[in-house]
Design an enzyme around this catalytic site. Structure first.
Site, mmCIF file in Angstrom:
data_model
loop_
_atom_site.group_PDB
_atom_site.id
_atom_site.type_symbol
_atom_site.label_atom_id
_atom_site.label_comp_id
_atom_site.label_asym_id
_atom_site.label_seq_id
_atom_site.Cartn_x
_atom_site.Cartn_y
_atom_site.Cartn_z
ATOM 1 C CE LYS A 113 44.263 38.412 38.215
ATOM 2 N NZ LYS A 113 42.979 38.770 38.829
ATOM 3 C CG MET A 115 51.301 19.041 22.280
ATOM 4 S SD MET A 115 51.800 17.618 23.258
ATOM 5 C CE MET A 115 50.303 16.675 23.345
ATOM 6 C CE1 TYR A 167 48.774 13.234 14.311
ATOM 7 C CE2 TYR A 167 48.989 15.530 15.018
ATOM 8 C CZ TYR A 167 49.436 14.210 15.037
ATOM 9 O OH TYR A 167 50.531 13.873 15.766
ATOM 10 N NE ARG A 214 35.566 37.189 41.997
ATOM 11 C CZ ARG A 214 36.554 37.659 41.237
ATOM 12 N NH1 ARG A 214 36.779 37.134 40.049
ATOM 13 N NH2 ARG A 214 37.311 38.661 41.641
HETATM 14 C C1 PLP Z 1 42.746 40.173 38.466
HETATM 15 C C2 PLP Z 1 42.244 41.197 39.388
HETATM 16 C C3 PLP Z 1 42.481 42.560 39.158
HETATM 17 C C4 PLP Z 1 43.136 43.076 37.892
HETATM 18 O O1 PLP Z 1 42.200 43.058 36.826
HETATM 19 P P1 PLP Z 1 42.572 43.746 35.412
HETATM 20 O O2 PLP Z 1 41.291 43.690 34.656
HETATM 21 O O3 PLP Z 1 43.629 42.903 34.782
HETATM 22 O O4 PLP Z 1 43.034 45.112 35.718
HETATM 23 C C5 PLP Z 1 42.086 43.461 40.134
HETATM 24 N N1 PLP Z 1 41.463 43.049 41.260
HETATM 25 C C6 PLP Z 1 41.177 41.749 41.497
HETATM 26 C C7 PLP Z 1 40.464 41.363 42.755
HETATM 27 C C8 PLP Z 1 41.541 40.784 40.563
HETATM 28 O O5 PLP Z 1 41.243 39.501 40.808
#
Ligand code: PLP
Length: 347
Positions: free
Chosen positions: A33, A291, A244, A127
């Site tokens: 992701k 930046m 800055y 969650r």
């Molecule tokens: C992001 C995520 C993972 C992976 O987590 P890591 O700590 O990077 O291994 C696994 N399961 C879910 C539901 C996640 O959101």
């Protein structure tokens, strides 16, 4: 071209895959992701593809980009974000999570026989996911429908902390509720891969263990090096300020090197000194990060030239430790690095 890059070691990635495989016999789902935790998909997917069972992403855009690169299953970790999403889920043959009953409406309108459904149980993260009663109801409902497969899953809240008692209570709860279910199961993320072998079940979902922002104590190596070439060196006299708001003033005559990277590239904001490495030696930044620029005090007698590399973090850097100085976590250090930073690969 601007010489600012996140260099990624494919050798270290290979190494991490073998460490992960030495820890489990379960299938591996690579969590990719957020543009592969900021590291970019293409080259890394090439390496992961023969080694993993599936991938996980969050958005349809992420899934669409990834579908061009792989035929393996791709899981939408939050499932549909609106019921219209099932059209794309079907077209792209995506696995999807069902965590809330509002997500069912679109399921009934589509033929999802080529898709795996991942039914999410809430074991204490509070969650996403169904509680015990709702889970049983939705399991019964979904097993009557025609999917390629149904996987049951949950997520651990504190798996990287072996002293946290919530882990065992979540694992026990998952075990108790899914014990009579013969479907595939998935509970573990990277932390649980190392700390809780009893949580591995059929599919382990690993993200950060692959990319090395954490878990060095288990033999994992960082796979990224952030660096930028010096584009200018200027003499500054005693008493003059740099940058800055005149935030830094020279106590003696010195030279200031500038590199073309800033918070616009996703580097965390800072105004204090930050240690960088030039030709094997440590130097401190001066003033506030801009930046697009960072300024470094290289002293009066330096052997440094325009075009020399400045390393902001290297393969040896413990990103978890580093992130603490920005009140952040290693995940954010990586995912924040923007698309403006070139991703180059070291074989
Ligand atoms: C992001 C995520 C993972 C992976 O987590 P890591 O700590 O990077 O291994 C696994 N399961 C879910 C539901 C996640 O959101």
């Amino acid at each position: 071209m601007r010489k600012t890059e996140l260099q990624i070691s494919l050798t270290n990635l290979d190494h991490n895959i073998s460490v992960i495989k030495s820890k489990t016999t379960s299938d591996i789902q690579a969590v990719v992701k957020a543009n592969l935790y900021g590291l970019q998909l293409e080259k890394i997917i090439e390496i992961l593809d023969p080694q993993v069972e599936s991938y996980a992403v969050i958005t349809l855009d992420e899934a669409r980009a990834l579908r061009k690169l792989t035929k393996l299953p791709i899981l939408l970790l939050q499932g549909a974000h609106e019921n219209e999403d099932y059209e794309d889920i079907k077209q792209l043959e995506l696995d999807f999570v069902l965590h809330s009953s509002w997500q069912i409406k679109g399921i009934d309108k589509h033929n999802l026989a080529n898709n795996r459904l991942w039914l999410k149980l809430n074991t204490g993260m509070n969650r996403l996911g169904f509680d015990e009663q709702e889970f049983a109801e939705h399991y019964n409902l979904m097993t009557k429908k025609n999917f390629k497969d149904l996987v049951v899953m949950s997520h651990l809240a504190s798996s990287s902390d072996i002293s946290n008692k919530q882990n065992q209570s979540q694992i026990n709860k998952f075990n108790k509720i899914t014990n009579d279910i013969s479907n595939k199961k998935s509970l573990a993320n990277s932390g649980a891969l190392f700390n809780y072998p009893e949580s591995h079940y059929d599919i382990v979902r690993t993200g950060m263990a692959l990319y090395g922002g954490k878990y060095q104590e288990f033999g994992i190596k960082s796979i990224s090096c952030l660096r930028s070439k010096i584009i200018s060196i200027n003499k500054v006299s005693k008493g003059e300020t740099v940058g800055y708001d005149g935030a830094w003033r020279a106590k003696q005559d010195t030279y200031i090197a500038a590199i073309g990277i800033g918070y616009g590239d996703g580097f965390p904001y800072f105004s204090g000194p930050y240690s960088v490495n030039i030709n094997g030696n440590t130097y401190e930044t001066v003033g506030k990060i801009n930046m697009d620029l960072i300024t470094i005090n290289i002293g009066n007698e330096h052997g440094i030239n325009v075009g020399d590399w400045v390393q902001l973090w290297g393969y040896e850097t413990n990103l978890t430790e580093l992130s603490k100085s920005f009140h952040s976590i290693s995940y954010q250090l990586l995912t924040n690095i923007s698309r403006r930073v070139a991703k180059n690969y070291l074989e």
